[in-house]
Design a protein around this motif. Structure first.
Motif, mmCIF file in Angstrom:
data_model
loop_
_atom_site.group_PDB
_atom_site.id
_atom_site.type_symbol
_atom_site.label_atom_id
_atom_site.label_comp_id
_atom_site.label_asym_id
_atom_site.label_seq_id
_atom_site.Cartn_x
_atom_site.Cartn_y
_atom_site.Cartn_z
ATOM 1 N N LEU A 145 -15.361 3.323 6.576
ATOM 2 C CA LEU A 145 -15.296 4.598 5.875
ATOM 3 C C LEU A 145 -15.702 5.700 6.832
ATOM 4 C CD1 LEU A 145 -16.937 3.465 2.534
ATOM 5 C CD2 LEU A 145 -14.507 3.734 3.007
ATOM 6 N N SER A 146 -14.828 6.672 7.003
ATOM 7 C CA SER A 146 -15.058 7.770 7.957
ATOM 8 C C SER A 146 -15.366 7.231 9.341
ATOM 9 C CB SER A 146 -16.170 8.693 7.463
ATOM 10 O OG SER A 146 -15.823 9.258 6.221
ATOM 11 N N GLY A 147 -14.701 6.150 9.715
ATOM 12 C CA GLY A 147 -14.828 5.587 11.047
ATOM 13 C C GLY A 147 -15.999 4.665 11.260
ATOM 14 N N VAL A 148 -16.796 4.414 10.226
ATOM 15 C CA VAL A 148 -18.012 3.608 10.363
ATOM 16 C C VAL A 148 -17.878 2.319 9.557
ATOM 17 C CG1 VAL A 148 -20.507 3.559 9.990
ATOM 18 C CG2 VAL A 148 -19.382 5.705 10.657
ATOM 19 N N THR A 149 -18.300 1.184 10.146
ATOM 20 C CA THR A 149 -18.277 -0.080 9.416
ATOM 21 C C THR A 149 -19.158 0.042 8.179
ATOM 22 O OG1 THR A 149 -20.090 -0.905 10.781
ATOM 23 C CG2 THR A 149 -17.859 -1.462 11.479
ATOM 24 N N ASP A 150 -18.649 -0.430 7.039
ATOM 25 C CA ASP A 150 -19.375 -0.185 5.800
ATOM 26 C C ASP A 150 -19.626 -1.446 4.978
ATOM 27 O OD1 ASP A 150 -20.186 2.378 4.086
ATOM 28 O OD2 ASP A 150 -19.431 0.831 2.721
ATOM 29 N N HIS A 151 -18.591 -2.220 4.703
ATOM 30 C CA HIS A 151 -18.774 -3.414 3.887
ATOM 31 C C HIS A 151 -17.582 -4.342 4.069
ATOM 32 C CE1 HIS A 151 -16.526 -0.581 1.267
ATOM 33 N NE2 HIS A 151 -15.901 -1.663 0.838
ATOM 34 N N HIS A 152 -17.693 -5.548 3.528
ATOM 35 C CA HIS A 152 -16.611 -6.522 3.571
ATOM 36 C C HIS A 152 -15.923 -6.607 2.210
ATOM 37 C CE1 HIS A 152 -18.879 -7.947 7.132
ATOM 38 N NE2 HIS A 152 -17.681 -8.342 7.550
ATOM 39 N N VAL A 153 -14.683 -7.040 2.236
ATOM 40 C CA VAL A 153 -13.960 -7.300 1.003
ATOM 41 C C VAL A 153 -13.160 -8.589 1.202
ATOM 42 C CG1 VAL A 153 -11.949 -5.908 1.678
ATOM 43 C CG2 VAL A 153 -12.394 -6.337 -0.739
ATOM 44 N N GLU A 154 -13.062 -9.392 0.151
ATOM 45 C CA GLU A 154 -12.332 -10.657 0.235
ATOM 46 C C GLU A 154 -10.835 -10.434 0.034
ATOM 47 O OE1 GLU A 154 -14.176 -13.265 -2.552
ATOM 48 O OE2 GLU A 154 -16.007 -13.477 -1.360
ATOM 49 N N SER A 155 -10.058 -11.383 0.566
ATOM 50 C CA SER A 155 -8.599 -11.240 0.582
ATOM 51 C C SER A 155 -8.011 -10.952 -0.785
ATOM 52 C CB SER A 155 -7.959 -12.509 1.155
ATOM 53 O OG SER A 155 -8.303 -12.681 2.511
ATOM 54 N N GLU A 156 -8.440 -11.710 -1.784
ATOM 55 C CA GLU A 156 -7.812 -11.576 -3.100
ATOM 56 C C GLU A 156 -8.078 -10.217 -3.750
ATOM 57 O OE1 GLU A 156 -11.569 -14.187 -3.572
ATOM 58 O OE2 GLU A 156 -9.884 -13.955 -2.168
ATOM 59 N N ARG A 157 -9.109 -9.546 -3.316
ATOM 60 C CA ARG A 157 -9.432 -8.250 -3.893
ATOM 61 C C ARG A 157 -9.075 -7.076 -2.980
ATOM 62 N NH1 ARG A 157 -11.241 -4.688 -6.859
ATOM 63 N NH2 ARG A 157 -13.127 -3.449 -6.566
ATOM 64 N N MET A 158 -8.665 -7.378 -1.765
ATOM 65 C CA MET A 158 -8.500 -6.356 -0.725
ATOM 66 C C MET A 158 -7.530 -5.247 -1.132
ATOM 67 S SD MET A 158 -7.221 -6.811 3.212
ATOM 68 C CE MET A 158 -5.567 -7.285 2.683
ATOM 69 N N LEU A 159 -6.359 -5.599 -1.608
ATOM 70 C CA LEU A 159 -5.333 -4.599 -1.901
ATOM 71 C C LEU A 159 -5.805 -3.609 -2.961
ATOM 72 C CD1 LEU A 159 -2.484 -3.946 -0.909
ATOM 73 C CD2 LEU A 159 -1.597 -5.284 -2.819
ATOM 74 N N ASP A 160 -6.288 -4.144 -4.090
ATOM 75 C CA ASP A 160 -6.772 -3.272 -5.165
ATOM 76 C C ASP A 160 -7.938 -2.414 -4.686
ATOM 77 O OD1 ASP A 160 -4.898 -4.234 -6.939
ATOM 78 O OD2 ASP A 160 -6.254 -5.708 -7.844
ATOM 79 N N HIS A 161 -8.799 -2.997 -3.875
ATOM 80 C CA HIS A 161 -9.985 -2.285 -3.404
ATOM 81 C C HIS A 161 -9.608 -1.106 -2.507
ATOM 82 C CE1 HIS A 161 -14.139 -1.607 -2.423
ATOM 83 N NE2 HIS A 161 -13.956 -1.870 -1.137
ATOM 84 N N ILE A 162 -8.666 -1.320 -1.601
ATOM 85 C CA ILE A 162 -8.240 -0.234 -0.722
ATOM 86 C C ILE A 162 -7.597 0.884 -1.532
ATOM 87 C CG2 ILE A 162 -6.661 0.395 1.144
ATOM 88 C CD1 ILE A 162 -9.181 -1.101 2.032
ATOM 89 N N LEU A 175 0.818 -1.207 0.000
ATOM 90 C CA LEU A 175 0.000 0.000 0.000
ATOM 91 C C LEU A 175 0.854 1.260 0.000
ATOM 92 C CD1 LEU A 175 -2.851 -1.024 2.468
ATOM 93 C CD2 LEU A 175 -3.103 -0.515 0.030
ATOM 94 N N GLU A 176 1.911 1.288 0.802
ATOM 95 C CA GLU A 176 2.771 2.471 0.832
ATOM 96 C C GLU A 176 3.384 2.730 -0.536
ATOM 97 O OE1 GLU A 176 4.239 2.824 5.477
ATOM 98 O OE2 GLU A 176 5.473 1.674 4.065
ATOM 99 N N ALA A 177 3.774 1.652 -1.219
ATOM 100 C CA ALA A 177 4.365 1.819 -2.548
ATOM 101 C C ALA A 177 3.330 2.281 -3.566
ATOM 102 C CB ALA A 177 4.990 0.498 -3.008
ATOM 103 N N ARG A 178 2.128 1.720 -3.493
ATOM 104 C CA ARG A 178 1.112 2.037 -4.492
ATOM 105 C C ARG A 178 0.396 3.360 -4.237
ATOM 106 N NH1 ARG A 178 -2.517 -3.157 -5.904
ATOM 107 N NH2 ARG A 178 -3.469 -1.528 -7.214
ATOM 108 N N LEU A 179 0.556 3.907 -3.044
ATOM 109 C CA LEU A 179 -0.130 5.163 -2.715
ATOM 110 C C LEU A 179 0.816 6.360 -2.651
ATOM 111 C CD1 LEU A 179 -2.573 3.842 0.037
ATOM 112 C CD2 LEU A 179 -3.101 4.353 -2.356
ATOM 113 N N GLU A 180 2.044 6.174 -3.098
ATOM 114 C CA GLU A 180 3.002 7.288 -3.072
ATOM 115 C C GLU A 180 2.544 8.465 -3.926
ATOM 116 O OE1 GLU A 180 7.016 6.339 -4.015
ATOM 117 O OE2 GLU A 180 7.521 5.851 -1.943
ATOM 118 N N HIS A 181 1.733 8.187 -4.952
ATOM 119 C CA HIS A 181 1.294 9.266 -5.844
ATOM 120 C C HIS A 181 0.201 10.127 -5.226
ATOM 121 C CE1 HIS A 181 -1.709 6.118 -6.382
ATOM 122 N NE2 HIS A 181 -2.495 6.982 -6.996
ATOM 123 N N ILE A 182 -0.375 9.697 -4.114
ATOM 124 C CA ILE A 182 -1.437 10.462 -3.463
ATOM 125 C C ILE A 182 -0.810 11.580 -2.629
ATOM 126 C CG2 ILE A 182 -3.377 10.408 -1.861
ATOM 127 C CD1 ILE A 182 -3.965 8.882 -4.372
#
Length: 401
Positions: A357-374, A312-319
């Motif tokens: 999201l904004s401190g509130v539970t919102d939804h689930h994500v599966e392991s294989e999709r987690m990184l891209d989703h975040i 995540l740190e590597a992929r979010l450096e552009h933010i």
């Protein structure tokens, strides 16, 4: 010179824009009362006063190699450097200095030690600031020439006192480098500039010894009103130097002292900039990019926290947008940390993890999709913040419910 420097102020440490969610979490006990200094300009970057604390670094390429130097400057600019210093020890190093200053998108400081002509050449070729010790460049006439060149070209001057290169008379007077010697050296150099009616200067009193440097900066801060350039010199490699610099510079920043910082590491200049910003972010003094809150991981983790954070740190450096992200491996501390961040992920069972999201539970994500989703959520949140329409953010697009 004006003496009192630490005075009550209504200004908070949070001096750059933050997301609405981050602003709502400001607490009075997180406030740092910054030392009241006058402001100077280094190019178009204000230093001192109520300006954001700027982050500096220094190139290590041969300055004569203009292409390599510009390439390194670009890399430092990309990670947020506000000011970049370039060494100018020879006539060859200043021969094409204007190509470097014209190519740079941030102010360039010319590092001058002994030869006053290098300062004159650099000033004429676009330097925004000259790093000199006036007492080291010779006669009063030479100091006057440098001051005239600085005034004519709108250059600031940075006085750089270093425990490793104190004047011989001060070493004889005090017997060893000490806070009093560093401060006296700084005041001597300041007087040389003031005698020539020059006041656009900032000062550093650096040492590799943390205790010595911190004591010297505290003493100087009580004596002068000019901006202070912080640093622990020759701090060491990436890990050791980061720790040492964080203790010294962080101590001073927490006390409200410091207007610009340079982290001195035996590492690439980009790393110095990254560490500098992390210091300021930890103290709430700057908020650039994604601040990651993550656990050290344990056997309870629902996913590989260490590898996930690295990715995540590597992929979010552009933010560049200020925001926070929590990455916690389990539900012990995960929900509590997520409440304090813009986006959060907490490890769960059966390969499904909770997204906040904004401190509130919102939804689930599966392991294989987690990184891209975040990454997608962070990019969308950043875009909404930048557009000023955070309330329109739709977190459910392509979310794995």
């Amino acid at each position: 010179m004006r003496s009192p420097v630490i005075a009550p102020s209504s200004k908070r440490a949070y001096i750059v824009p933050m997301s609405a969610d981050a602003i709502s979490k400001v607490r009075p006990w997180r406030m740092i009362e910054r030392r009241q200094s006058r402001q100077i300009m280094v190019g178009d970057v204000p230093v001192g006063g109520d300006a954001p604390i700027s982050v500096q670094t220094m190139t290590n390429t041969p300055t004569e190699d203009v292409g390599a130097t510009i390439d390194q400057i670009r890399r430092c600019e990309d990670v947020g450097a506000d000011i970049i210093r370039v060494s100018c020890p020879t006539a060859e190093s200043t021969a094409h200095f204007d190509q470097i200053t014209k190519a740079a998108n941030v102010p360039i400081v010319a590092d001058i030690h002994f030869h006053y002509k290098r300062a004159l050449e650099a000033a004429d070729k676009g330097a925004a600031c000259l790093r000199i010790n006036p007492g080291n460049i010779g006669s009063s006439q030479r100091v006057a020439e440098v001051v005239r060149a600085a005034k004519a070209n709108g250059c600031a001057i940075r006085i750089g006192v270093n425990a490793g290169s104190l004047e011989k008379d001060l070493l004889e007077k005090y017997g060893e480098p000490c806070p009093e010697a560093l401060i006296e050296s700084a005041l001597d150099h300041i007087k040389l500039l003031q005698d020539h009616d020059f006041h656009e200067y900032k000062v550093a009193v650096k040492a590799s010894d943390v205790f010595l440097a911190v004591a010297a900066y505290h003493g100087l801060a009580e004596t002068v009103d000019c901006p202070l350039h912080l640093g622990i010199t020759e701090a060491g490699g990436l890990i050791g130097g980061t720790v040492k610099s964080s203790i010294g510079i962080g101590n001073l920043l927490w006390a409200g002292i410091g207007d610009t910082i340079r982290v001195s590491l035996s590492a690439e200049p980009e790393q110095e900039v990254k560490v500098g910003f992390e210091m300021l972010k930890a103290l709430g003094l700057r908020t650039r990019g994604v601040r990651v809150v993550s656990c050290p991981s344990c056997s309870r983790q629902g996913f590989d926290v260490i590898r996930t954070v690295e990715a995540l740190e590597a992929r979010l450096e552009h933010i560049k947008t200020p925001m926070s992200l929590s990455v916690l491996g389990c539900v012990v501390n995960g929900p509590g940390e997520a409440r304090e961040t813009d986006i959060g992920i907490t490890g769960g069972g059966a390969g499904k993890h909770m997204v906040y999201l904004s401190g509130v539970t919102d939804h689930h994500v599966e392991s294989e999709r987690m990184l891209d989703h975040i990454v997608e959520l962070v990019e969308k949140k950043a875009a909404e913040i930048d557009a000023g329409t955070a309330t329109a953010f739709d977190p459910h697009a392509e979310a794995a419910e």
